[in-house]
Design an enzyme around this catalytic site. Structure first.
Site, PDB file in Angstrom:
ATOM      1  N   LYS A 154       1.225  -3.840  12.923  1.00  0.00           N
ATOM      2  CA  LYS A 154       0.989  -2.803  11.916  1.00  0.00           C
ATOM      3  C   LYS A 154      -0.495  -2.704  11.631  1.00  0.00           C
ATOM      4  CE  LYS A 154       1.733  -1.464   7.085  1.00  0.00           C
ATOM      5  NZ  LYS A 154       2.395  -1.719   5.805  1.00  0.00           N
ATOM      6  N   GLU A 204       0.115   0.531  -7.769  1.00  0.00           N
ATOM      7  CA  GLU A 204       0.481  -0.770  -7.209  1.00  0.00           C
ATOM      8  C   GLU A 204      -0.245  -1.948  -7.847  1.00  0.00           C
ATOM      9  OE1 GLU A 204       1.038  -2.922  -2.842  1.00  0.00           O
ATOM     10  OE2 GLU A 204       0.189  -0.903  -2.972  1.00  0.00           O
ATOM     11  N   GLU A 248       8.754  -2.006   7.399  1.00  0.00           N
ATOM     12  CA  GLU A 248       7.370  -2.061   6.929  1.00  0.00           C
ATOM     13  C   GLU A 248       7.295  -2.764   5.575  1.00  0.00           C
ATOM     14  OE1 GLU A 248       3.818   1.025   5.525  1.00  0.00           O
ATOM     15  OE2 GLU A 248       5.525   1.787   6.670  1.00  0.00           O
ATOM     16  N   GLU A 384       1.548  12.324   5.327  1.00  0.00           N
ATOM     17  CA  GLU A 384       1.638  11.352   4.231  1.00  0.00           C
ATOM     18  C   GLU A 384       0.296  11.193   3.526  1.00  0.00           C
ATOM     19  OE1 GLU A 384       2.340   6.574   3.645  1.00  0.00           O
ATOM     20  OE2 GLU A 384       3.680   7.633   5.014  1.00  0.00           O
TER      21      GLU A 384
END
Length: 400
Positions: A154, A204, A248, A384
Site C-alpha cells: 500500500k 481523524e 485497507e 476520491e
C-alpha cells in the site's frame, strides 16, 4: 468585548463546571491569525503569544518537547505545548508553549454552533492542480503495477490544489465555516512560519492520553457522500461491504495495535469497523482503547510511535515513503503530520493533519490523498481526492 473564559496559567485546560452557552463559539469568533486555535471533541483552545518555542536540534522530538514543558513548569508556567509536526517528523516542527491559553467546552457542545456561518464572498480564485489529474492517475497506475509485482502492499499518494485570490485571505471566516460544517471533528488554525497558517478540519484522531486512558481512532477506507439521501445510504452500506476498503482498514488497525501494544497494560481492538461521516465523506472507523502501562509515556510519545500509520503513508513504511518521494511533485510539509496539544503531565490529543491547507497572504495550498492498494483504479482514487478537497473548497467558495 470577549466573554470567552480566560484561563489562569496554573490550570490552562480546566473546564468550567457549568459552561455558558456560547463560550466555545465566542472563543472561536475571537480567533485572529497568529493565535493557535484547536477545537476537539473534548475542548476548545486558543493560545496567545509565545512563552517558549520547542527548539530544532539533534535530540529526538519527544525529548525536546518534554524538556521545553519542564523548563516552563519550573518557571511557574503550566500552559501546554500546541502546534504542528511535519509528515517527516525529523523536519522542524511548529510547536510552542503560548503565553496565555483560553479554553472552553467543545464546539459540538455549544448550541450556537448550529447557527450557519456567513457564506463565502464571491472571489475570483485562480486554481492550479499539482499534479494534474492525469499525472496523478498515472502515478497511481505505476504504484499498482509495482504492487502486483510484490514490491509493497500500500502507498498513500497525495495531490494539491493551489488557489490564489486577488485580496488577502479571511482566515477567521474560513475557520468559522470549517468548524460549523463539521463541529464534531478537529478544527485547527496554527501558525507554522511568519505569515503562514496551517488551517483545516480533520476527522481523524491519531491518539489521545488522559491519565492512563489511551484512545486511537484510525480511519482508512472511504467514499464520497451524496446529496441524495438514498444514494448516500447506498454508498455507506457499500463501503461497509467493500473487500478492498475493509482490507485497507484492517492493515491500518493492525499497525495501530502493534505500535500501541508495548505501551499499554490493556488494549481493546474491536473486531470490525463502524462508519463515521463528515460533510463530504464516509469513512471506515475503529476506536482502539487502552490503559497506559507507565505514566511516563506521554500522548506525544504515543503519537510519534504511531506516526506515520499506513493510513497516510503505506506498507511497508520505509518503501512507501520512498514511493511518495518519487511520485509526489511537492513536499508534504505538515500535511499528514500531526497537530495537537500536550501538557507537562503527559496528557494530550494529537490529530492526523488531513483536510487542510497552508495559507499565506493571498494563497492557499490544499492537500488530499488516497490509499492505493493493488485493487485500486486510477480514476476512482482521483475522484476520491477531489471529494476530499470539497471540505476546504466549500469553506472558501471555490470549485474544482
Amino acid at each position: 468585548m470577549s466573554t470567552a473564559p480566560d484561563v489562569a496559567t496554573h490550570v490552562p485546560l480546566a473546564e468550567p463546571a457549568h459552561p455558558a452557552v456560547g463560550a466555545a463559539t465566542t472563543l472561536m469568533a475571537d480567533y485572529r491569525p497568529g493565535a493557535r486555535f484547536l477545537g476537539t471533541p473534548t475542548r476548545t483552545l486558543v493560545g496567545h503569544g509565545v512563552h517558549s518555542e520547542v527548539p530544532h536540534d539533534e535530540r529526538p522530538l519527544g525529548e525536546r518537547v518534554a524538556d521545553t514543558l519542564a523548563r516552563a513548569k519550573a518557571q511557574g508556567h503550566h500552559a501546554p505545548v500546541m502546534g504542528a509536526i511535519a509528515f517527516d517528523h525529523t523536519a522542524p516542527a511548529a510547536l510552542a508553549i503560548p503565553d496565555r491559553v483560553r479554553t472552553a467546552p467543545p464546539l459540538a457542545a455549544d448550541p450556537l454552533i448550529a447557527l450557519p456561518a456567513d457564506a463565502p464572498e464571491d472571489v475570483d480564485w485562480q486554481l492550479r492542480q499539482v499534479p494534474a489529474p492525469e499525472e496523478y492517475g498515472a502515478g497511481v497506475a505505476a504504484a499498482v503495477e509495482r504492487m502486483w509485482r510484490g514490491e509493497f502492499s500500500k502507498v498513500v499518494l497525495a495531490r494539491t490544489l493551489e488557489l490564489t485570490a486577488p485580496e488577502p485571505l479571511d482566515l477567521p471566516a474560513m475557520l468559522q465555516r470549517l468548524a460549523r460544517r463539521d463541529p464534531n471533528g478537529y478544527t485547527f488554525a496554527l501558525p507554522t512560519a511568519p505569515g503562514r497558517t496551517l488551517i483545516g478540519a480533520s476527522p481523524e484522531l491519531l491518539v489521545s492520553r488522559h491519565g492512563t486512558r489511551v484512545v486511537a481512532n484510525p480511519l482508512a477506507g472511504s467514499t464520497p457522500r451524496s446529496d441524495d439521501l438514498a444514494e448516500d445510504v447506498r454508498r455507506a452500506a457499500a463501503l461497509l461491504e467493500s473487500a478492498k476498503d475493509l482490507h485497507e482498514h484492517a492493515v491500518v488497525v493492525d499497525a495501530v495495535h502493534q505500535a500501541l501494544a508495548p505501551y499499554c497494560a490493556e488494549l481493546v481492538v474491536p473486531a470490525g469497523p463502524t462508519l463515521i461521516r463528515t460533510a463530504t465523506m464516509w469513512h471506515l472507523s475503529t476506536t482502539v482503547t487502552g490503559t497506559l502501562a507507565s505514566p511516563a509515556t506521554s500522548a506525544l510519545d504515543l503519537g510519534l510511535a504511531l506516526h506515520p500509520t499506513p493510513a497516510v503513508c503505506g506498507t511497508p513504511t520505509p518503501l512507501a515513503r520512498e514511493v511518495i518521494r518519487e511520485t509526489e511533485p511537492f513536499d508534504r510539509g505538515f500535511f499528514t503530520g500531526m497537530i495537537g496539544w500536550g501538557d507537562a503531565s503527559g496528557d494530550g490529543e494529537w490529530v492526523v493533519t488531513i483536510r487542510c491547507a497552508e495559507a499565506e497572504e493571498r494563497s492557499l495550498r490544499l492537500y488530499a490523498g488516497a490509499g492505493v492498494v493493488a485493487a485500486s483504479e486510477p480514476e476512482a482514487e482521483t475522484r476520491e481526492t477531489a471529494a476530499k478537497f470539497r471540505t476546504f473548497l466549500a469553506a472558501v467558495g471555490a470549485r474544482l
